[in-house]
Design an enzyme around this catalytic site. Structure first.
Site, short mmCIF file in Angstrom:
data_model
loop_
_atom_site.label_atom_id
_atom_site.label_comp_id
_atom_site.label_asym_id
_atom_site.label_seq_id
_atom_site.Cartn_x
_atom_site.Cartn_y
_atom_site.Cartn_z
N ASP A 488 -18.07 15.83 13.92
CA ASP A 488 -17.51 16.34 14.43
C ASP A 488 -17.27 18.22 14.65
OD1 ASP A 488 -13.75 16.93 14.06
OD2 ASP A 488 -14.66 18.84 13.29
N ILE A 489 -17.43 18.60 15.92
CA ILE A 489 -17.82 20.19 16.60
C ILE A 489 -17.02 21.20 15.78
CG2 ILE A 489 -18.41 21.83 17.76
CD1 ILE A 489 -17.69 19.49 20.27
N GLU A 531 -12.95 16.70 19.63
CA GLU A 531 -13.88 16.51 19.75
C GLU A 531 -14.73 15.88 18.41
OE1 GLU A 531 -11.22 19.20 16.66
OE2 GLU A 531 -11.70 18.60 18.58
#
Length: 608
Positions: A488-489, A531
């Site tokens: 996950d960004i 994301e």
């Protein structure tokens, strides 16, 4: 042998020609009633029983029937007649037509499942033995039934019931056609050609005039009465069939209507020389109901499969017609009504017992010798092909079209018969198949492209969630050494808010390319949504899984992204402990690990 004058001979021979037309009439009715795959077979049976029937009636049957009486049971002379007696010749021709009629009746009851050569044997036995012996009892001088006073003028019992009861024996021993009875229901087999049934009924009415009027065996004004009674019984039989059809189906059924006419003819045959017009009309009308009721009883109650309703039309209606003689005909001298009825009943029972027992013995013998019934495969193929190697072009074409429809194979082509109507239809059908096949190829290519598109994330061009789930569907994470890593960004919303969604999209694309450069070929990488990305690492080693995830996190942290510079990711990793863990449970644990990584300050890897 009775001697006839020239006019009598002419009348007998003329009526013999008419009776011969009954073979044609029965062939039309039977061919029209059976299914298309068996039409040639039944037509051949109606021809072959004429050939063998007349041969063996000439050799044996005629002598047993009309030879010198022996003990009121059989005749014993006139075998292989030489043709020296011109009067006997005319009489033989007439009686040979009767014999052929008797055996062709059997054909309808055993249609669509009896071997052709077995039917030839049946034709020989019927015309050489069964029919002549009973015929001697009823018609020959000295025959025990004739001596009792039994009256069957033209053969309601002698010809029709004998054929019907033998047909019943054959239907019982053969059993029903494949698929006739399923789940306690009677399946209706659609006739091949209703027109032929109607044409056959026309021919039979015409030929029956010779059958009944010729039985007088001399030319006399009395034939007018016989012909009128025959005609009235036939048309009132048709009226009965029409009423039955309307009552049960609300429409005029071709089979019931036509069979009603034939039943009326069979019913009046025994006493057409004795009745008045009202009696003939009643017998014809009632015969249609006798035919229908007994046919339904045999079919629905006793599960007797009789494709042409032979047993009902000829067996039971013939018995009814014979009984009607005792009820309606003028009494012979010095005989009471009940005595006459009992004599007629004796003849009816004698015909039933003798023909049924002989028929059962004959068909059981053929069954034991494995000569009776065709194989299931041949019955499904149809007796046209299996027994004669004969095909009907239209039928073959329709079957080929049905096969293509069932398989969906548009590459198949149907054989074209050049310069025929069937060939022209097949040519255009094949042309249509070619067009459809080309369109199918185009659709297949489009479907392939659509499938690829549906499996890829449109932005990053890697697998989407659905595609990844399909790839691992049914696989056990433990058995297939699957570690799950959710990437996950960190603070991706801030990137979108600061730089815009176009820049956010470019970050997702660049991140995807970066990760793809540093994972193994046997690992699976997909965009899970937003994301978030999902990486399936094929390992059962927790240290390797955590190290691989940490390596990716470090590479991403050091990389400088276009427009935004540095970004970080948080990664949650989980491995299955045993085979009881499903993918959903594995994913849930990875998600918890990701949550833990974010709680610890982001830009880190956590293992569950």
């Amino acid at each position: 042998m009775t001697h006839f004058n020239d006019i009598d001979i002419l009348w007998i021979v003329f009526c013999s020609f008419l009776i011969f037309m009954m073979q044609f009439g029965f062939a039309l009715v039977e061919t029209g009633t059976v299914r298309s795959k068996n039409t040639i077979n039944v037509a051949m049976k109606n021809l072959i029983d004429t050939i063998f029937g007349i041969i063996f009636f000439w050799a044996i049957g005629f002598g047993l029937m009309f030879g010198t009486d022996v003990s009121s049971l059989i005749g014993w002379s006139s075998f292989f007649i030489l043709g020296d007696d011109l009067y006997q010749n005319a009489f033989f021709i007439f009686q040979a037509m009767f014999a052929a009629t008797s055996v062709t009746i059997v054909s309808g009851a055993v249609a669509e499942r009896m071997k052709f050569n077995a039917y030839i044997i049946t034709s020989i036995v019927v015309t050489a033995l069964i029919y002549p012996i009973f015929g001697h009892w009823a018609w020959a001088d000295g025959g025990w039934l004739k001596e009792l006073g039994f009256h069957d003028f033209a053969g309601s019992s002698v010809v029709h019931s004998i054929g019907g009861w033998i047909g019943l024996s054959g239907a019982l021993i053969l059993g029903p056609r494949l698929g006739r009875f399923r789940r306690k229901k009677v399946n209706y087999f659609v006739p091949s050609n209703h027109n032929l049934i109607v044409f056959g009924a026309f021919i039979l009415v015409f030929a029956w005039f010779g059958f009944n009027a010729g039985s007088l065996l001399y030319f006399d004004v009395k034939i007018a009465s016989i012909l009128l009674n025959t005609l009235l019984s036939a048309v009132f039989g048709g009226l009965g069939g029409w009423m039955i059809s309307l009552f049960f189906t609300k429409k005029v059924g071709v089979e019931i209507f036509s069979f009603g006419i034939i039943a009326g003819l069979v019913g009046v045959t025994a006493g057409c020389d004795q009745y008045n017009t009202l009696q003939s009309a009643f017998i014809g009308f009632s015969s249609a109901f006798i035919m229908h009721l007994t046919d339904q009883l045999l079919l629905n109650k006793f599960k007797v499969d009789d494709p042409l309703s032979v047993v009902a039309i000829h067996g039971f209606t013939g018995a009814w017609g014979t009984l009607c003689v005792g009820i309606f005909a003028p009494l012979p001298s010095e005989m009471l009504r009940y005595e006459f009825i009992l004599i007629q009943v004796a003849g009816i029972l004698a015909a039933f017992i003798f023909a049924t027992l002989c028929g059962i013995a004959l068909f059981l013998l053929l069954y034991k010798m494995d000569m009776l019934r065709v194989s299931k495969k041949n019955e499904v193929i149809g007796l046209n092909v299996s027994e004669h190697g004969a095909k009907l072009p239209w039928v073959d074409t329709v079957e080929s079209i049905i096969k293509i429809m069932k398989t969906g194979d548009l590459r198949t082509k149907i054989h074209e018969e050049k310069d025929t109507e069937v060939g022209i239809v097949v040519h255009f059908f094949n042309y249509l198949l070619s067009i459809l096949n080309n369109k199918q190829i185009e659709l297949d290519e489009i479907n392939k492209d659509l499938k690829i598109i549906s499996q890829l994330d449109p932005l990053t061009k890697i697998m989407n969630r659905r595609s990844l789930l399909e790839k691992i569907k049914g696989k056990n994470p433990f058995s297939n050494t699957m570690a799950c890593a959710i990437i996950d960004i960190d603070f991706f919303k801030k990137i979108n808010d600061t730089y815009g969604h176009n820049v956010g999209d470019s970050v997702l694309q660049e991140l995807t390319r970066l990760i793809c450069l540093h994972i193994r070929n046997n690992d699976h990488f997909a965009r899970w949504g937003g994301e978030e990305f999902l990486l399936i690492i094929h390992t059962n080693n927790p240290n390797f899984a955590q190290s691989a995830a940490e390596k990716l996190r470090h590479i991403i942290e050091k990389h400088s992204f276009s427009h935004v510079g540095k970004i970080t990711v948080s990664i949650g990793v989980s491995l299955p402990k045993d085979s009881s863990i499903s993918f959903d449970e594995l994913f849930e644990k990875a998600d918890k690990a990701l949550y833990e990584a974010k709680n610890l300050g982001r830009n880190r890897v956590c293992l569950w």
